[in-house]
Design a protein around this motif. Structure first.
Motif, PDB file in Angstrom:
ATOM      1  N   ALA A  33     -27.905  -0.115  25.608  1.00 23.25           N
ATOM      2  CA  ALA A  33     -28.533   1.258  25.571  1.00 23.25           C
ATOM      3  C   ALA A  33     -29.850   1.104  24.650  1.00 23.25           C
ATOM      4  O   ALA A  33     -30.077   0.319  23.613  1.00 23.25           O
ATOM      5  CB  ALA A  33     -27.845   2.454  24.892  1.00 23.25           C
ATOM      6  N   PHE A  61     -23.878   6.769  22.446  1.00 25.44           N
ATOM      7  CA  PHE A  61     -23.455   5.026  22.856  1.00 25.44           C
ATOM      8  C   PHE A  61     -22.598   4.561  22.163  1.00 25.44           C
ATOM      9  O   PHE A  61     -22.207   3.510  22.367  1.00 25.44           O
ATOM     10  CB  PHE A  61     -24.765   4.655  23.172  1.00 25.44           C
ATOM     11  N   ASP A  64     -19.234   3.038  23.256  1.00 24.39           N
ATOM     12  CA  ASP A  64     -19.592   1.993  24.635  1.00 24.39           C
ATOM     13  C   ASP A  64     -18.742   0.755  24.324  1.00 24.39           C
ATOM     14  O   ASP A  64     -19.066  -0.081  23.284  1.00 24.39           O
ATOM     15  CB  ASP A  64     -20.860   1.857  24.877  1.00 24.39           C
TER      16      ASP A  64
END
Length: 342
Positions: A33, A61, A64
């Motif tokens: 990201a 994010f 993740d």
């Protein structure tokens, strides 16, 4: 090192691009990201560096499962909250310098890293530069005898003035870049800076702060040094790195500043006062070796290796830079905190 590491970049600006240009295509790197407050910048970075996800809020994010490392390349005043969120998520961090824009956030940053199980590396990129490593080794070997004086100048002809003005909303150039070179002085001398002074001036009326300054330093082993930094569209670009001992001197000229033979890389010139002879060394170094720096963090993760510089060394340079800012503002010489106080 066969493992692939998932990376997120926070801050899609000038320094973020420097990181990405050198790491995104590596076999052991996967761009998970990129995040930036400007959605267009985040989208552009995602396209260019093949990031799987992008957005304006990095926190989306952090959980993740493919993410391992966060590179914090945002402005200094945002470093602490981003670091805190990353460490809470159990992620490892490579954070740009300076670690913060004020002493309170700097101390909080230092304490957070010390108490965390995650690995955190402060991005003092010159520690990973082959030319600087070569100079450090020559000094350590006694090539110029006892180190007496260090002269360093890093002035920018700041044509992209809006970018420089935003940087100076956090701190003046002699702090922003100064943390690098104050760290270099302590690294090369093997001694700590005990006192700082200096002077500064505002060259441009629309500069957010005084945009040119000189830091004078006194080191515990008797060595002295100064660092000059300025960012202004009215200032000429200049880069001087000289290290003087009682048996000669060493100068480092980056390839961009060489008059000839730039294809040979950086130029190290070593003068011996006993023989009157010069020795030249060409070093094919990358000025900002972002991948070498990232690999230091990966070795910290995989081998429990030490940070380069250590957290203590990075924090010491930060404290010296802020003490210098205070000394310059008060037009006086101030003592620097000793390591047992940090």
């Amino acid at each position: 090192m066969n493992r692939q590491y998932g990376i997120m970049l926070v801050g899609c600006g000038h320094i973020g691009k420097e990181h990405m240009d050198d790491i995104y295509y590596r076999d052991n790197i996967q761009m998970i990201a990129v995040a930036d407050r400007n959605p267009e910048s985040a989208a552009a970075f995602a396209r260019r560096y093949h990031a799987k996800r992008f957005g304006t809020d990095y926190r989306e994010f952090l959980n993740d499962p493919e993410l391992d490392i966060v590179i914090i390349a945002s402005y200094a005043d945002s470093h602490l909250p981003i670091l805190r969120d990353c460490l809470r998520a159990g992620l490892h961090v490579l954070c740009e310098k300076p670690i913060a824009s004020d002493p309170e956030d700097g101390r909080a940053f230092y304490d957070l890293v010390r108490s965390s199980h995650s690995k955190v590396l402060v991005a003092h990129i010159l520690r990973h530069n082959r030319s600087y490593q070569t100079v450090a080794e020559l000094i350590r070997q006694g090539a110029i005898g006892e180190l007496k004086l260090m002269r360093m100048i890093q002035n920018h002809h700041a044509l992209d003035w809006p970018r420089y003005k935003r940087l100076m909303e956090d701190c003046p150039p002699f702090v922003d870049c100064g943390v690098h070179y104050l760290d270099v002085m302590q690294w090369f001398s093997g001694s700590r800076i005990t006192q700082v002074g200096g002077f500064s001036t505002r060259l441009d009326a629309d500069s957010p702060c005084e945009n040119h300054g000189v830091i004078n330093v006194w080191l515990e082993n008797g060595c002295m040094g100064y660092y000059e930094a300025g960012w202004s569209p009215n200032l000429s670009s200049m880069n001087v790195k000289e290290f003087v001992g009682n048996k000669g001197h060493i100068t480092l000229t980056l390839k961009a500043f060489r008059h000839d033979n730039q294809e040979e890389g950086d130029l190290i010139s070593l003068y011996s006062s006993s023989t009157g002879e010069y020795r030249t060394i060409n070093v094919p170094a990358k000025y900002k070796d972002m991948y070498a720096q990232l690999m230091t963090l990966i070795r910290m993760i995989e081998e429990d290796a030490d940070a380069i510089p250590t957290l203590q060394e990075a924090f010491s340079a930060f404290c010296v830079a802020l003490t210098a800012k205070e000394a310059i503002a008060g037009q006086k010489i101030l003592p620097c905190p000793s390591p047992d106080v940090l």
